[in-house]
Design a protein around this motif. Structure first.
Motif, short mmCIF file in Angstrom:
data_model
loop_
_atom_site.label_atom_id
_atom_site.label_comp_id
_atom_site.label_asym_id
_atom_site.label_seq_id
_atom_site.Cartn_x
_atom_site.Cartn_y
_atom_site.Cartn_z
N LYS A 60 6.03 -5.06 -9.65
CA LYS A 60 5.92 -6.11 -8.64
C LYS A 60 6.30 -5.59 -7.26
CE LYS A 60 4.70 -9.22 -11.61
NZ LYS A 60 3.28 -9.70 -11.62
N TYR A 61 7.38 -4.80 -7.22
CA TYR A 61 7.87 -4.26 -5.94
C TYR A 61 8.34 -2.83 -6.14
CZ TYR A 61 8.04 -9.18 -4.55
OH TYR A 61 7.72 -10.49 -4.29
N ALA A 168 12.33 -7.78 -5.88
CA ALA A 168 12.23 -7.11 -4.59
C ALA A 168 13.58 -6.56 -4.16
CB ALA A 168 11.69 -8.08 -3.54
N VAL A 341 10.14 -6.41 3.30
CA VAL A 341 9.05 -6.37 2.33
C VAL A 341 7.71 -6.36 3.06
CG1 VAL A 341 7.96 -7.53 0.38
CG2 VAL A 341 10.45 -7.56 0.61
N VAL A 364 10.41 -2.10 1.30
CA VAL A 364 9.99 -2.39 -0.07
C VAL A 364 8.56 -2.88 -0.02
CG1 VAL A 364 10.36 -3.88 -2.08
CG2 VAL A 364 12.33 -2.94 -0.86
N ASP A 366 5.21 -4.66 -1.66
CA ASP A 366 4.71 -5.64 -2.62
C ASP A 366 3.37 -5.11 -3.11
OD1 ASP A 366 3.51 -7.79 -3.90
OD2 ASP A 366 4.04 -9.27 -2.38
#
Length: 369
Positions: A60-61, A168, A341, A364, A366
């Motif tokens: 996911k992250y 995250a 993010v 980070v 996504d």
């Protein structure tokens, strides 16, 4: 619709030796490069199939680490796999597992670390030095990593993440957090003693400040600029030394700590700063080397090294126990990663900022964007 399906804990089905969840696509989005320093291509890639000992994680992250930049450039003496999907701070959900995997189930939260796998049978692995294994497999370096929507990891080394964790926020802990936590353990300091963090406001440094504070240490941070000073103090750091303003950094640090810090964690990638730490560390203190600038040398004047009886230690990434402990600090709310993010497709821009030294905290990505 796909995201909703993959977040559901499916009942495993056994197909050709794999326990799998339905609705795993054949292709995915990822960032790949075919030669060192070449174009970072955001494109459709095949979804990998896990080996019997591996799990397949719907990432996911993923945090972005300075090591990822070195892997892309190919400027370390350890050759990288080419072509390569980088990334080694991936947090996601197990969607398939190999026939030999018993410690993960479909729907579990799992993390991809720098150490993707090791032999687990050599002397180093037996003693807990798994990351030093001569047969170590490294995520985003010798093994396609987490800059893609689906990635594989050896189930023995994959990080267990508590269900319901913010994926995250925990992603940077899987490398940056574990790395600095292990470095602080390597320094072998006692509560109340001084530790200096060189590069205190970067992705690793910002976490090192928090782990050190949570461990009861007094923290002096070394970095440059008012923005970094503000971040350092917001994370619990006590004294900030701005190397861009101090005429004599060594003297300033020794005066602030009444004789020098008992330990130094070098996450800075400046060769001069690394060598300087051997000068300002307190007699009988420990200098820990963590950052890996290509071709750098740590210089320590021999007379002072002996007379001060200092130690210089290298600290690589942590083992499974270090990972579990570092994650526990996070889940108890004692550390958090200052982060931003962004979409996976922006990775080339992040690398550019990293090269320019303009990263504050951690980026980070996504994987859905």
């Amino acid at each position: 619709m796909l995201r909703t399906q993959l977040r559901t804990a499916f009942r495993p089905q056994f197909i050709r030796g794999l326990a799998t969840a339905p609705a795993i696509p054949q292709t995915q989005k990822g960032v790949i490069f075919y030669e060192n320093g070449g174009k970072l291509e955001y494109k459709d890639l095949p979804v990998p199939t896990p080996k019997p000992n591996e799990i397949l994680i719907n990432v996911k992250y993923s945090g972005v680490c300075h090591t990822d930049l070195h892997a892309w450039k190919g400027d370390w003496p350890l050759p990288v796999k080419l072509p390569l999907v980088g990334g080694h701070e991936g947090a996601g959900i197990v969607v398939a597992k190999g026939s030999e995997v018993t410690n993960f189930e479909i729907g579990d939260y799992a993390g991809i670390k720098w150490l993707n796998g090791s032999c687990m049978s050599c002397e180093l692995c037996e003693k807990g030095y798994e990351s030093n294994c001569l047969e170590a497999d490294l995520s985003g370096y010798t093994h396609d990593g987490s800059f893609q929507q689906y990635a594989t990891a050896d189930a023995v080394q994959a990080a267990k993440i508590p269900q319901g964790t913010n994926l995250a926020e925990i992603a940077p802990i899987l490398c940056a957090g574990v790395t600095v936590y292990k470095a602080l353990k390597t320094a072998d300091l006692k509560p109340g003693q001084w530790v200096a963090i060189s590069g205190a406001a970067g992705g690793l440094g910002s976490l090192a400040v928090q782990y050190a504070t949570a461990m009861g240490l007094r923290v002096l941070g070394i970095d440059g600029g008012e923005e970094k000073k503000k971040l350092f103090h917001s994370l619990g750091g006590e004294i900030f030394i701005d190397f861009t303003k101090e005429k004599n950094v060594v003297e300033a640090i020794q005066n602030a700590t009444q004789g020098g810090p008992h330990g130094v964690i070098n996450v800075s990638v400046a060769e001069a700063a690394i060598s300087q730490s051997t000068e300002y560390v307190r007699p009988t203190g420990t200098v820990v080397l963590v950052g890996l600038p290509a071709g750098a040398v740590c210089k320590s004047e021999v007379f002072s090294h002996v007379v001060k009886s200092i130690q210089i230690k290298g600290s690589y990434v942590g083992n499974r126990a270090d990972t579990r402990e570092a994650i526990d600090f996070f889940t108890r709310g004692l550390v958090k990663s200052p982060m931003k993010v962004v979409g996976l497709s922006t990775l080339p821009e992040i690398y550019e900022l990293m090269e320019q030294g303009k990263i504050l905290g951690r980026y980070v990505v996504d994987t859905e964007n």
